[in-house]
Scaffold this motif. Structure first.
Motif, PDB file in Angstrom:
ATOM      1  N   ILE A   1       0.841  -1.184   0.000  1.00 42.33           N
ATOM      2  CA  ILE A   1       0.000   0.000   0.000  1.00 42.33           C
ATOM      3  C   ILE A   1       0.884   1.243   0.000  1.00 42.33           C
ATOM      4  O   ILE A   1       2.068   1.164   0.338  1.00 42.33           O
ATOM      5  CB  ILE A   1      -0.927  -0.030   1.247  1.00 42.33           C
ATOM      6  N   SER A   2       0.336   2.380  -0.400  1.00 37.35           N
ATOM      7  CA  SER A   2       1.076   3.638  -0.323  1.00 37.35           C
ATOM      8  C   SER A   2       0.917   4.236   1.073  1.00 37.35           C
ATOM      9  O   SER A   2       0.023   3.844   1.845  1.00 37.35           O
ATOM     10  CB  SER A   2       0.560   4.640  -1.360  1.00 37.35           C
TER      11      SER A   2
ATOM     12  N   LYS B   1      -3.000   5.601   5.513  1.00 33.37           N
ATOM     13  CA  LYS B   1      -3.679   6.536   6.420  1.00 33.37           C
ATOM     14  C   LYS B   1      -5.197   6.496   6.216  1.00 33.37           C
ATOM     15  O   LYS B   1      -5.963   6.623   7.173  1.00 33.37           O
ATOM     16  CB  LYS B   1      -3.159   7.954   6.195  1.00 33.37           C
ATOM     17  N   ARG B   2      -5.618   6.310   4.961  1.00 34.63           N
ATOM     18  CA  ARG B   2      -7.047   6.351   4.660  1.00 34.63           C
ATOM     19  C   ARG B   2      -7.785   5.079   5.081  1.00 34.63           C
ATOM     20  O   ARG B   2      -8.929   5.155   5.514  1.00 34.63           O
ATOM     21  CB  ARG B   2      -7.277   6.586   3.158  1.00 34.63           C
ATOM     22  N   VAL B   3      -7.150   3.912   4.949  1.00 30.99           N
ATOM     23  CA  VAL B   3      -7.907   2.660   5.097  1.00 30.99           C
ATOM     24  C   VAL B   3      -7.451   1.769   6.249  1.00 30.99           C
ATOM     25  O   VAL B   3      -8.110   0.769   6.538  1.00 30.99           O
ATOM     26  CB  VAL B   3      -7.862   1.835   3.786  1.00 30.99           C
ATOM     27  N   LYS B   4      -6.359   2.084   6.920  1.00 30.08           N
ATOM     28  CA  LYS B   4      -5.803   1.176   7.934  1.00 30.08           C
ATOM     29  C   LYS B   4      -6.820   0.836   9.016  1.00 30.08           C
ATOM     30  O   LYS B   4      -6.964  -0.339   9.401  1.00 30.08           O
ATOM     31  CB  LYS B   4      -4.539   1.769   8.564  1.00 30.08           C
TER      32      LYS B   4
ATOM     33  N   ILE C   1      -3.477  -2.881  -2.121  1.00 30.67           N
ATOM     34  CA  ILE C   1      -4.475  -1.828  -1.970  1.00 30.67           C
ATOM     35  C   ILE C   1      -3.913  -0.543  -2.563  1.00 30.67           C
ATOM     36  O   ILE C   1      -2.920  -0.009  -2.059  1.00 30.67           O
ATOM     37  CB  ILE C   1      -4.849  -1.594  -0.492  1.00 30.67           C
ATOM     38  N   GLY C   2      -4.507  -0.067  -3.653  1.00 28.87           N
ATOM     39  CA  GLY C   2      -4.004   1.158  -4.268  1.00 28.87           C
ATOM     40  C   GLY C   2      -4.298   1.232  -5.749  1.00 28.87           C
ATOM     41  O   GLY C   2      -5.303   0.708  -6.232  1.00 28.87           O
TER      42      GLY C   2
ATOM     43  N   VAL D   1     -13.785  -4.123  -4.769  1.00 27.49           N
ATOM     44  CA  VAL D   1     -13.869  -2.722  -5.165  1.00 27.49           C
ATOM     45  C   VAL D   1     -14.860  -1.989  -4.268  1.00 27.49           C
ATOM     46  O   VAL D   1     -16.061  -2.260  -4.311  1.00 27.49           O
ATOM     47  CB  VAL D   1     -14.308  -2.588  -6.645  1.00 27.49           C
ATOM     48  N   ASP D   2     -14.338  -1.074  -3.449  1.00 24.45           N
ATOM     49  CA  ASP D   2     -15.189  -0.243  -2.597  1.00 24.45           C
ATOM     50  C   ASP D   2     -15.443   1.070  -3.338  1.00 24.45           C
ATOM     51  O   ASP D   2     -14.576   1.941  -3.407  1.00 24.45           O
ATOM     52  CB  ASP D   2     -14.504   0.016  -1.250  1.00 24.45           C
ATOM     53  N   THR D   3     -16.625   1.213  -3.910  1.00 29.73           N
ATOM     54  CA  THR D   3     -16.921   2.375  -4.744  1.00 29.73           C
ATOM     55  C   THR D   3     -17.005   3.667  -3.938  1.00 29.73           C
ATOM     56  O   THR D   3     -16.815   4.757  -4.488  1.00 29.73           O
ATOM     57  CB  THR D   3     -18.231   2.162  -5.525  1.00 29.73           C
ATOM     58  N   GLY D   4     -17.267   3.553  -2.645  1.00 32.50           N
ATOM     59  CA  GLY D   4     -17.267   4.746  -1.804  1.00 32.50           C
ATOM     60  C   GLY D   4     -15.902   5.376  -1.716  1.00 32.50           C
ATOM     61  O   GLY D   4     -15.751   6.605  -1.736  1.00 32.50           O
ATOM     62  N   ILE D   5     -14.859   4.536  -1.642  1.00 33.79           N
ATOM     63  CA  ILE D   5     -13.477   5.028  -1.611  1.00 33.79           C
ATOM     64  C   ILE D   5     -13.114   5.626  -2.965  1.00 33.79           C
ATOM     65  O   ILE D   5     -12.526   6.708  -3.051  1.00 33.79           O
ATOM     66  CB  ILE D   5     -12.512   3.883  -1.236  1.00 33.79           C
ATOM     67  N   ILE D   6     -13.471   4.938  -4.034  1.00 38.88           N
ATOM     68  CA  ILE D   6     -13.115   5.395  -5.386  1.00 38.88           C
ATOM     69  C   ILE D   6     -13.771   6.738  -5.700  1.00 38.88           C
ATOM     70  O   ILE D   6     -13.168   7.613  -6.328  1.00 38.88           O
ATOM     71  CB  ILE D   6     -13.492   4.322  -6.417  1.00 38.88           C
TER      72      ILE D   6
END
Length: 363
Positions: free
Chosen positions: A36-37, A42-45, A91-92, A152-157
Motif C-alpha cells: 500500500i502507499s 492513512k485512509r484505510v488502515k 491496496i491502491g 472494489v469499494d466504490t465509496g473510496i473510489i
C-alpha cells in the motif's frame, strides 16, 4: 487456435465493502502482506485492521516504492520470505496492483486486489506491466492466473481525484476498438487464445457504458459522491475493460501508449490519458468512419481526456521524437502488430500527427 476467456476468481463491488475484506481473505490464508502507499495506509488502515481483528488474521503492511519494476518485486519477495506470508493484498492504484500480482506469480501465493481508484483495468487481469526503475516501459509479465479476489469499494473510489476516474475511462475507451481489431485479425490475446463472443460483447458493453455514463459519473465524483452512474463506470473501467482487453485483445492503442513512455514530456500523464490519445491514433490508422472518430473526440473532450500532443505535455513537436515513439510502438514484441494489416513506424508516425490535428480542429 482455441477461443479462450479468463477472469478473476471473484469480483466484489459495493459502497463500503472494504469493511468486509477479512471474510473474503480468510478463505485464502491467515498471514497476509498488504502492499500500500503511505497515503493509502492513512485512509484505510483503521477499516482494514478492524476487519482482520474480527477474523483473527495477521496482516503486515509494506509501503510501495511507487514503481512497478523488478527491483520492487524482488524486494517484496524477500519481505514475504522473511515473514512466512501466505496471502497477498494490494491496496491502491495500478502500479501497486501490478507489483503485488507479479509477486504472487513468482511466489505462487493467492492474491487479493483492492483498487482505491478506477484509473486502469489492471485489477482483474493476469498481467503485470513492468517498467524500468526510471519509469520507462519494460515488458508485459503474463501471469499463471487472474487475481483470486478483486474487491472494489466504490465509496473510496468516488472520493479519489476525478482525474483518476477519467484516466480509467481513457484506458477503457481502447477496449472495444482493440478487441474489434484483434477479432478481425484473429490475433492471439493475453488469454493465449482468440477472442470469444463473450469477451467481444463485454468490450462493446464497456464502450457503450462509457458513452452513456461517463460525463455523469465525472460530475458525481467531482462532488465526492457515489451514484448509480459512478457504480456503472467503475464496473466498466475495472471489470468490463479488464476482461475485455485481456480476453478480447490489445492492439495499436496500447502500443502507442508504450511508445509515449520514452518521452520525458509525457511522464506526468496517467496511463489511461496516453491510451486515450493512442485510441484516437488507432482509429486514424484503420481509417475509421469520421462519425466514429467524432464520437470519440466528443467523449474525450467532454470528460477531459487528451486529444492533442500539447495536452499530453508535448509543447514542441519534434519529428525525430514522434518517430521514436512510432518505432517503440511497432517494436517486434508489441501489440501494434495485432492490427488486421501491416503497421510500420511510418504508419504510426502519420497516425499520431493526424490524430493531433483532428484533436486541434475539434477543440
Amino acid at each position: 487456435m482455441a477461443k479462450i476467456m479468463i477472469s478473476p476468481g471473484k469480483y466484489i463491488q459495493g459502497n463500503g465493502e472494504l469493511a468486509n475484506i477479512a471474510q473474503y481473505v480468510s478463505v485464502l490464508g491467515g498471514k497476509a502482506l498488504c502492499l500500500i502507499s503511505e497515503s493509502g495506509l492513512k485512509r484505510v488502515k483503521a477499516t482494514v485492521d478492524k476487519s482482520f481483528e474480527i477474523e483473527n488474521i495477521t496482516v503486515k503492511y509494506d509501503l510501495s516504492s511507487g514503481e512497478c519494476c523488478m527491483t520492487e518485486v524482488n524486494r517484496i519477495i524477500k519481505v514475504c520470505e522473511d515473514n512466512n506470508v501466505n496471502v497477498l493484498i494490494g491496496i491502491g492504484g495500478g502500479k501497486i496492483i501490478d507489483t503485488i500480482k507479479a509477486v504472487g506469480y513468482y511466489k505462487d501465493i493467492p492474491v487479493v486486489i483492492v483498487p482505491t481508484i478506477a484509473a486502469t483495468d489492471a485489477p482483474c487481469s493476469a498481467l503485470s506491466v513492468l517498467y524500468t526503475d526510471t519509469g520507462v516501459f519494460d515488458k508485459y509479465l503474463f501471469l499463471k492466473q487472474n487475481p483470486n479476489i478483486v474487491l472494489v469499494d466504490t465509496g473510496i473510489i468516488a472520493k479519489a481525484p476525478v482525474r483518476l476516474l477519467v484516466s480509467g475511462m481513457g484506458d477503457a475507451l481502447a477496449t472495444y476498438f482493440e478487441a474489434r481489431a484483434c477479432e478481425k485479425s484473429n490475433a492471439i490475446t493475453c488469454a493465449a487464445g482468440t477472442t470469444t463472443l463473450a469477451a467481444s460483447a463485454l468490450a462493446k458493453l464497456c464502450y457503450d457504458t462509457l458513452i452513456a455514463e461517463g460525463y455523469k459519473s465525472k460530475l458525481a465524483v467531482e462532488e465526492g459522491v457515489c451514484t448509480k452512474s459512478v457504480e456503472k463506470i467503475v464496473e466498466a473501467n475495472t471489470l468490463l475493460s479488464g476482461i475485455g482487453f485481456e480476453s478480447g485483445g490489445i492492439a495499436a492503442a496500447h502500443a502507442i501508449h508504450n511508445g509515449f513512455t520514452v518521452l520525458p514530456a509525457c511522464h506526468h500523464m496517467y496511463h489511461g490519458e496516453k491510451v486515450a490519445f493512442g485510441t484516437l491514433a488507432q482509429l486514424v490508422l484503420e481509417d475509421a468512419p469520421m462519425e466514429e472518430i467524432e464520437e470519440v473526440l466528443y467523449f474525450c473532450n467532454n470528460v477531459g481526456l487528451p486529444t492533442t500532443l500539447k495536452q499530453l505535455g508535448i509543447n514542441e513537436i519534434k519529428p525525430e521524437e514522434i518517430m521514436e515513439v512510432a518505432k517503440v510502438a511497432t517494436s517486434k514484441e508489441d501489440t501494434a502488430h495485432n492490427m488486421p494489416f501491416d503497421v510500420t513506424p511510418e504508419d504510426v508516425y502519420a497516425a499520431i500527427l493526424t490524430a493531433n490535428k483532428l484533436g486541434e480542429d475539434y477543440i
